[in-house]
Design a protein around this motif. Structure first.
Motif: not given
Length: 351
Positions: A28, A104, A108, A112, A152-153, A155-158
């Motif tokens: 990515d 997830e 999450e 956050t 999927s959740m 990997q938004k914050y990788q």
């Protein structure tokens, strides 16, 4: 003709540069645009600043509302990280404590909240603590991490999180070779699934055996195509106890040996005592903190304490009401008062 030749050469140079860059990238993009291990040696933020982890562990799956109130209190210490205890099932206190699959959607808000407070979330799976068969249990851990919803959740914050594959997934039964193989296989699964964030690996033998990293740490780093690993030692090293005696001289020598390997070491659990069969065997935690400062090793204290579920507090809780104002004794020393406390040594990452 000359222009065509010049353009051709320019194209070849451009392709070479792109090819070179790809050795430092993930699928990515460049991992150095987020939290990453620099040159296999130390944790760095997206600005290239060295990051020395300073924070606490929190038992999110045992807390009402997953410890969101407690995170507000932890922020007051200036911590730059929180290690978050997760399990594949948790007791849902809003439903009479019914055992419920962890989703997830529950994790999450914790992530956050940490990020909004400048604290790096270290997410650890606690189910396989003290495993007698790491080769069988680590695949179960990676199966959870790579489940569609969780993956999927996360990997938004990788670029901002650390994944700790499994907490202390060995009770001393594994050989160095079998423990290394199990973790190498787990790394491959996680990287193949698209995880590019730093991955934390606990030492064997309940996290205590730092010597494993002296012999196998570099091989593990080399096995990771991104060279993006952290090595965590749980320093339950009492002055004297049923499972070993750790003098100040021995601890100092052990830190020197770890430092010499030039690997990214973290004391993933730093506690005031080793609790065995209800008895507390004292640890020279102030020396551990001092040595972490001198050697630029991270430390994460075990553990904060609960506000909304005070029944979960125990001898190692830093605050028995989960509040910053409730810090006392050794808990307050680790968080605030000691010269090498979290408040006195933590530095937040660039935003």
């Amino acid at each position: 003709m000359k222009n065509s030749k010049f353009l051709f050469i320019l194209m070849l140079v451009s392709l070479a540069l792109v090819s070179c860059k790809k050795t430092n990238t993930d699928p990515d993009g460049d991992i150095t645009t987020g939290l990453h291990v620099q040159d296999g040696k130390y944790l760095a933020d997206k600005c290239g600043n060295k990051v020395v982890l300073r924070g606490v562990n929190i038992g999110s799956v045992y807390a009402v509302n997953f410890g969101l109130k407690e995170l507000e209190e932890i922020e007051k210490t200036g911590a730059n990280t929180v290690r978050i205890v997760l399990e594949r099932h948790y007791k849902d206190w809003s439903n009479g404590g019914a055992l419920t699959p962890l989703t997830e959607a529950k994790i999450e808000p914790v992530i956050t909240s940490c990020l909004a407070k400048g604290m790096i979330p270290v997410l650890e799976l606690h189910d396989f603590t003290g495993s007698a068969n790491v080769a069988a249990d680590l695949p179960k851990a990676t199966q959870w991490w790579t489940g569609a919803g969780i993956k999927s959740m996360l990997q938004k914050y990788q670029k901002s999180i650390i994944i700790n594959i499994a907490n202390e997934p060995d009770n001393g039964a594994a050989s160095d070779a079998s423990y290394a193989d199990a973790n190498t296989n787990a790394l491959k699964v996680l990287r193949d699934a698209g995880y590019t964030c730093p991955i934390m690996i606990d030492a064997p033998n309940w996290g205590k055996d730092h010597v494993f990293f002296l012999y196998k740490g570099q091989a593990l780093m080399d096995a990771d195509p991104l060279h993006n690993l952290l090595f965590s030692v749980h320093a339950y090293w009492p002055t004297n106890g049923p499972f070993g005696n750790y003098s100040d001289a021995k601890i100092t020598a052990d830190f020197a040996a770890m430092k010499q390997e030039n690997l990214p070491i973290v004391i993933g659990e730093l506690a005031i005592a080793d609790i065995q069969n209800g008895l507390a065997y004292n640890i020279n935690y102030r020396l551990l903190m001092k040595l972490c400062k001198e050697n630029e090793f991270g430390y994460i204290a075990w553990w904060w304490g609960f506000n909304n579920n005070p029944g979960a507090n125990n001898q190692l809780s830093m605050t028995n009401n989960g509040l910053y104002s409730g810090l006392a004794g050794s808990g307050k020393a680790i968080a605030v008062d000691d010269a090498n406390s979290i408040k006195n040594t933590a530095k937040r990452t660039c935003q």
